[in-house]
Design a protein around this motif. Structure first.
Motif, short mmCIF file in Angstrom:
data_model
loop_
_atom_site.label_atom_id
_atom_site.label_comp_id
_atom_site.label_asym_id
_atom_site.label_seq_id
_atom_site.Cartn_x
_atom_site.Cartn_y
_atom_site.Cartn_z
N VAL A 14 -12.14 9.63 -52.56
CA VAL A 14 -13.07 8.90 -51.71
C VAL A 14 -13.77 9.47 -50.55
N ALA A 15 -15.01 8.56 -50.34
CA ALA A 15 -16.10 9.14 -49.58
C ALA A 15 -16.41 8.23 -48.65
N VAL A 16 -16.37 7.82 -47.58
CA VAL A 16 -17.36 7.31 -46.38
C VAL A 16 -18.38 7.55 -46.28
N MET A 17 -19.48 6.82 -45.80
CA MET A 17 -20.47 6.77 -45.43
C MET A 17 -21.02 5.76 -44.24
N ASP A 18 -21.52 5.62 -43.27
CA ASP A 18 -22.21 4.77 -42.47
C ASP A 18 -22.97 4.42 -42.86
N GLU A 19 -23.99 3.64 -41.80
CA GLU A 19 -25.81 2.97 -42.77
C GLU A 19 -26.43 4.07 -42.53
N ALA A 20 -26.06 4.92 -41.73
CA ALA A 20 -27.20 6.09 -41.75
C ALA A 20 -27.18 7.03 -42.94
N GLY A 21 -26.07 6.95 -43.48
CA GLY A 21 -25.71 7.86 -44.88
C GLY A 21 -25.71 8.82 -44.33
N GLU A 22 -24.66 8.69 -42.92
CA GLU A 22 -24.11 10.04 -43.14
C GLU A 22 -22.44 10.21 -43.30
N LEU A 23 -21.67 11.29 -43.42
CA LEU A 23 -20.77 11.63 -44.48
C LEU A 23 -19.75 11.17 -43.26
N VAL A 24 -19.24 10.33 -42.82
CA VAL A 24 -18.33 9.23 -42.19
C VAL A 24 -16.73 10.41 -42.39
N GLU A 25 -16.17 10.19 -43.32
CA GLU A 25 -14.32 10.89 -43.96
C GLU A 25 -14.79 11.06 -45.30
N ALA A 46 -18.65 -1.04 -51.30
CA ALA A 46 -17.68 -0.11 -52.36
C ALA A 46 -17.69 -0.16 -53.88
N ALA A 47 -18.27 1.29 -53.92
CA ALA A 47 -19.10 1.30 -55.48
C ALA A 47 -17.85 2.61 -56.07
N LEU A 48 -17.44 1.47 -57.25
CA LEU A 48 -16.76 2.92 -57.92
C LEU A 48 -17.19 3.26 -59.35
N GLU A 49 -16.85 4.28 -59.62
CA GLU A 49 -16.95 5.35 -60.99
C GLU A 49 -16.80 4.73 -62.09
N ALA A 50 -17.15 4.38 -63.15
CA ALA A 50 -17.43 3.54 -64.02
C ALA A 50 -16.68 4.55 -65.27
N TYR A 55 -7.97 1.03 -64.14
CA TYR A 55 -7.35 -0.89 -64.12
C TYR A 55 -5.69 -0.42 -62.98
N HIS A 56 -6.76 0.89 -62.25
CA HIS A 56 -5.79 0.72 -60.17
C HIS A 56 -6.25 0.27 -59.48
N MET A 57 -7.72 0.22 -60.18
CA MET A 57 -8.20 -0.38 -58.72
C MET A 57 -8.29 -2.30 -59.06
N ALA A 58 -8.47 -3.24 -57.46
CA ALA A 58 -8.17 -4.20 -58.23
C ALA A 58 -9.49 -4.60 -56.72
N LEU A 59 -10.77 -5.44 -57.56
CA LEU A 59 -11.05 -5.58 -56.49
C LEU A 59 -11.41 -7.02 -55.98
N SER A 60 -11.59 -7.89 -54.66
CA SER A 60 -12.08 -8.88 -54.52
C SER A 60 -12.84 -9.39 -53.59
N SER A 61 -13.30 -10.42 -53.47
CA SER A 61 -14.64 -10.40 -52.65
C SER A 61 -13.69 -11.22 -51.16
#
Length: 61
Positions: A14-25, A46-50, A55-61
């Motif tokens: 997992v890569a986490v980026m802030d609104e400025a595009g800077e890598l946070v974690e 979130a963006a998930l690789e196709a 099946y490991h992921m469950a997305l909800s809004s």
């Protein structure tokens, strides 16, 4: 915040980026612990690789 998630059989990278595009974690998380990790970034987009491991992921809004 934005999350980029690459899901594998037992873990996700997992890569986490802030609104400025800077890598946070960037972290490797066991799939069993993704819910706990996601809670830290509740409300982020979130963006998930196709992949066939979706099946490991469950997305909800």
């Amino acid at each position: 915040m934005y999350l980029g998630i690459d899901v594998h059989k037992r873990y996700a990278q997992v890569a986490v980026m802030d609104e400025a595009g800077e890598l946070v974690e960037e972290v490797r998380v066991e799939n069993a612990n993704l819910d706990d990790f996601a809670q830290r970034y509740a409300g982020a987009e979130a963006a998930l690789e196709a992949t066939s491991n979706y099946y490991h992921m469950a997305l909800s809004s």
